[in-house]
Design a protein around this motif. Structure first.
Motif, PDB file in Angstrom:
ATOM      1  N   ALA A 190       0.761  -1.276  -0.147  1.00  9.56           N
ATOM      2  CA  ALA A 190      -0.163   0.013   0.060  1.00  9.56           C
ATOM      3  C   ALA A 190       0.721   1.356   0.026  1.00  9.56           C
ATOM      4  CB  ALA A 190      -0.956  -0.171   1.208  1.00  9.56           C
ATOM      5  N   SER A 191       2.215   1.158  -0.035  1.00 10.95           N
ATOM      6  CA  SER A 191       3.028   2.187   0.094  1.00 10.95           C
ATOM      7  C   SER A 191       2.832   3.457  -1.152  1.00 10.95           C
ATOM      8  CB  SER A 191       4.479   1.846   0.330  1.00 10.95           C
ATOM      9  OG  SER A 191       5.404   3.087   0.459  1.00 10.95           O
ATOM     10  N   PRO A 192       2.837   2.933  -2.300  1.00 10.13           N
ATOM     11  CA  PRO A 192       2.698   4.186  -3.339  1.00 10.13           C
ATOM     12  C   PRO A 192       1.330   4.759  -3.217  1.00 10.13           C
ATOM     13  CG  PRO A 192       3.491   1.961  -4.510  1.00 10.13           C
ATOM     14  CD  PRO A 192       2.944   1.603  -3.072  1.00 10.13           C
ATOM     15  N   LEU A 193       0.382   3.974  -3.023  1.00 10.37           N
ATOM     16  CA  LEU A 193      -1.101   4.637  -2.683  1.00 10.37           C
ATOM     17  C   LEU A 193      -1.061   5.641  -1.481  1.00 10.37           C
ATOM     18  CD1 LEU A 193      -4.029   5.202  -3.571  1.00 10.37           C
ATOM     19  CD2 LEU A 193      -4.337   3.201  -2.031  1.00 10.37           C
ATOM     20  N   LEU A 194      -0.370   5.177  -0.503  1.00  6.70           N
ATOM     21  CA  LEU A 194       0.051   5.974   0.651  1.00  6.70           C
ATOM     22  C   LEU A 194       0.515   7.447   0.538  1.00  6.70           C
ATOM     23  CD1 LEU A 194      -0.873   5.517   4.156  1.00  6.70           C
ATOM     24  CD2 LEU A 194       1.603   5.275   3.995  1.00  6.70           C
ATOM     25  N   ALA A 195       1.473   7.160  -0.343  1.00  5.75           N
ATOM     26  CA  ALA A 195       2.379   8.287  -0.580  1.00  5.75           C
ATOM     27  C   ALA A 195       1.858   9.169  -1.388  1.00  5.75           C
ATOM     28  CB  ALA A 195       3.812   7.669  -1.180  1.00  5.75           C
ATOM     29  N   ASN A 196       0.911   8.894  -2.521  1.00  4.94           N
ATOM     30  CA  ASN A 196       0.345   9.720  -3.362  1.00  4.94           C
ATOM     31  C   ASN A 196      -0.760  10.546  -2.471  1.00  4.94           C
ATOM     32  OD1 ASN A 196       1.761   9.045  -5.655  1.00  4.94           O
ATOM     33  ND2 ASN A 196       0.431   7.555  -6.194  1.00  4.94           N
ATOM     34  N   ARG A 197      -1.509   9.677  -1.563  1.00  5.73           N
ATOM     35  CA  ARG A 197      -2.556  10.386  -0.783  1.00  5.73           C
ATOM     36  C   ARG A 197      -2.042  11.211   0.273  1.00  5.73           C
ATOM     37  NH1 ARG A 197      -7.178   7.821  -0.330  1.00  5.73           N
ATOM     38  NH2 ARG A 197      -6.423   5.788  -0.646  1.00  5.73           N
TER      39      ARG A 197
END
Length: 602
Positions: free
Chosen positions: A391-398
């Motif tokens: 989930a890291s990429p999504l978390l970073a974008n959010r």
């Protein structure tokens, strides 16, 4: 004083400038007008960046700046470049002065702090490679490098008397194992090196041309016996002292007897208490590169974590200080929480604590014995857990879209989950998830560099919510590790009842609250969040002779901020006591598993 000062050491034959020298315009000369204020400059070189901070006479931060430094990682090998580090420092100092609108004439002193990395330079002060690649830029073995685990084991088998002053065993993060590794694996480099230096000592040498080493670095990372200098503590005019604390038998026994030659010239002929003025102050060459005035006092350096201790340990509310300062300070432990966490406590008498580094005499606060616990990966571990999750990429974008940090977003997730799951307190979210944070070994109090990290309770869930829970469980695992260190120290003579925290992780409210709840002691945060920079600046301030001692400077420039108290809900204590029992069991189970597999492969 032992050995000749090498004030012209930054020129080959005193005529030709060394390569990689940064060229900048000379700062404006001092005017006849009296400067409007006194500013103390502190420089801190961490694992990923060089930072500079400017402080006034009350210890208030006027401005700071950072500049990234290059790092090469390849498995257990972690390397940097001293040339790159110095260029980053120059950039950070000039940017900090510009941001704070501080003129060169106002900067009265300079102090350095840095990671306990190992620097190799030749007779011309040029870098010597410590890398298997042969890359001459890579002349720094970073503190967290674990290439020398086997060498550390061999050194520990010697049972030398010096080992009792580092918890009974050297760590692969200390300098003797790394030196032995270089001698055994890089013979050409070994023969070329003229000086082996701790990074903070190299920085003060680069700035002043004075090769005097710090009691902090030599005692904490080189097995130097600082208490050999007890008789010198009241010699206020002493700038440095002949190095009388080396145990020559130790170096001979471990196969590094050549370092004893020339009165230990390669590893330190003379040492000084932290904050003692070096040489004739800042050299003209270094002053030009930094945009400062030549001749300003430069204090003997500290390791970064120890500078954090100096920058925070007197940051207590007036009611905490009391009349018995000499005893009260011994009830405090400083947590310097960054890439790793260091646990610093001091005592009037020497306390030998198995698995905990020290006792180190005068390595942080003069005339006190230092006990130094630690966790080799804390901030680095949280980054690892987050960045390697699905989930890291999504978390970073959010987080970017909301203009907040990933940590703030995860903390928000936890608050939401607590409400959704009808939990009484945030910590209860991880009842089925347990983390042993030894992903980079256990530094204290088990002192097992082969210990591995454990995550117990994983499922197929790869959502942001699951990452938030794993993040929380990892913070708790780190806090249980600190509880283990505190309990172990108190069981061996310390009387710790108050914690002070500084460093990047101390700015995370859930990280700090979990520590307070798990350990059961209040945690004091300093007024100024940049405690390591302040500690470095204090070294320079002491070198100006404005303060009678380092202790006086700490009392003048430290100031308390927020106090975080442990929860008074008995359910929170009961919960953490249960999880702590599981935490301790995870290592015991690992030992059992290790034994089973060793027998299978025997």
């Amino acid at each position: 004083m032992s050995g000749k000062k090498i004030l012209g050491g930054w020129y080959k034959n005193n005529t030709e400038p060394l390569r990689h020298t940064l060229s900048v315009e000379m700062a404006s000369a001092a005017t006849s007008d009296e400067p409007s204020r006194t500013v103390f400059l502190g420089v801190d070189v961490g694992t990923g960046s060089a930072r500079a901070g400017l402080f006034d006479e009350k210890g208030k931060l006027l401005g700071s700046s950072s500049s990234p430094i290059q790092i090469w990682k390849d498995g257990a090998f972690v390397e940097q470049s001293s040339t790159d580090i110095w260029l980053a420092i120059c950039a950070a100092v000039k940017a900090a002065c510009s941001q704070a609108k501080v003129a060169p004439t106002e900067v009265r002193s300079l102090g350095f702090a840095a990671t306990c990395s190992l620097v190799a330079v030749d007779a011309d002060s040029a870098p010597v490679s410590v890398s298997l690649t042969g890359d001459s830029r890579r002349n720094v073995i970073v503190w967290m490098d674990h290439r020398a685990v086997e060498q550390a084991e061999r050194i520990n088998s010697s049972n030398s008397p010096v080992l009792q002053y580092c918890g009974g065993a050297v760590s692969p993060e200390m300098q003797p194992p790394k030196l032995l590794w270089v001698k055994e694996n890089l013979q050409e480099s070994w023969s070329l090196v003229f000086r082996w230096m701790d990074l903070s000592d190299w920085l003060s040498y680069r700035a002043t041309g004075d090769d005097t080493r710090s009691l902090c670095t030599t005692v904490c990372k080189w097995t130097y016996l600082g208490h050999a200098h007890m008789q010198h503590i009241n010699d206020k005019d002493s700038r440095d002292m002949e190095a009388c604390g080396w145990d020559d038998d130790f170096w001979e026994e471990i196969g590094l007897g050549d370092l004893v030659e020339g009165h230990h010239a390669k590893i330190g002929k003379s040492v000084a208490f932290p904050g003692h003025p070096l040489g004739s102050g800042l050299t003209p060459t270094a002053a030009k590169e930094l945009g400062l005035l030549p001749g300003i006092p430069v204090g003997t350096s500290l390791i970064d974590a120890h500078a954090g201790g100096v920058g925070v340990i007197e940051s207590v509310p007036p009611t905490e200080a009391g009349e018995h300062d000499e005893e009260a300070i011994c009830n405090r432990m400083v947590l310097v929480c960054g890439t790793s966490t260091c646990h610093m406590a001091i005592s009037r008498s020497k306390l030998f604590i198995p698995g905990v580094w020290g006792p180190f005499w005068s390595a942080m606060v003069p005339e006190y014995w230092l006990t130094e616990g630690g966790q080799s990966a804390t901030g680095a571990l949280l980054d690892h857990i987050i960045q390697n999750h699905a989930a890291s990429p999504l978390l970073a974008n959010r987080a970017a879209s909301q203009k907040i940090s990933v940590f703030e977003l995860l903390n928000n997730h936890l608050e939401t989950l607590m409400i959704e799951q009808n939990k009484s307190f945030v910590a209860a979210l991880t009842e089925d998830l347990h983390v042993l944070p030894d992903f980079h070994g256990n530094r204290s109090p088990i002192a097992d560099p082969k210990s591995k990290g454990v995550v117990h309770g994983m499922t197929l869930d790869t959502s942001e919510k699951q990452l938030a829970l794993l993040y929380l469980a990892t913070m708790q695992g780190i806090a249980y590790g600190t509880r283990h260190i505190v309990e172990h120290c108190n069981a061996h003579g310390h009387k710790i009842n108050t914690l002070l925290a500084c460093g990047g992780l101390s700015k995370n409210p859930i990280f700090i609250q979990e520590h307070a709840d798990i350990i059961g002691y209040p945690i004091i945060l300093p007024r100024e969040s940049e405690s390591v920079l302040l500690g470095a600046a204090i070294l320079g301030a002491v070198a100006t002779r404005k303060y009678h001692s380092l202790s006086d400077a700490m009392k003048a420039l430290n100031a308390p901020g927020q106090v975080i108290h442990p929860s008074n809900d008995p359910r929170v204590k009961k919960y953490h006591d249960a999880k702590y029992k599981i935490f301790r069991g995870l290592y015991e189970q690992q030992l059992s598993n290790r034994s089973i597999m060793a027998q299978a492969l025997a």
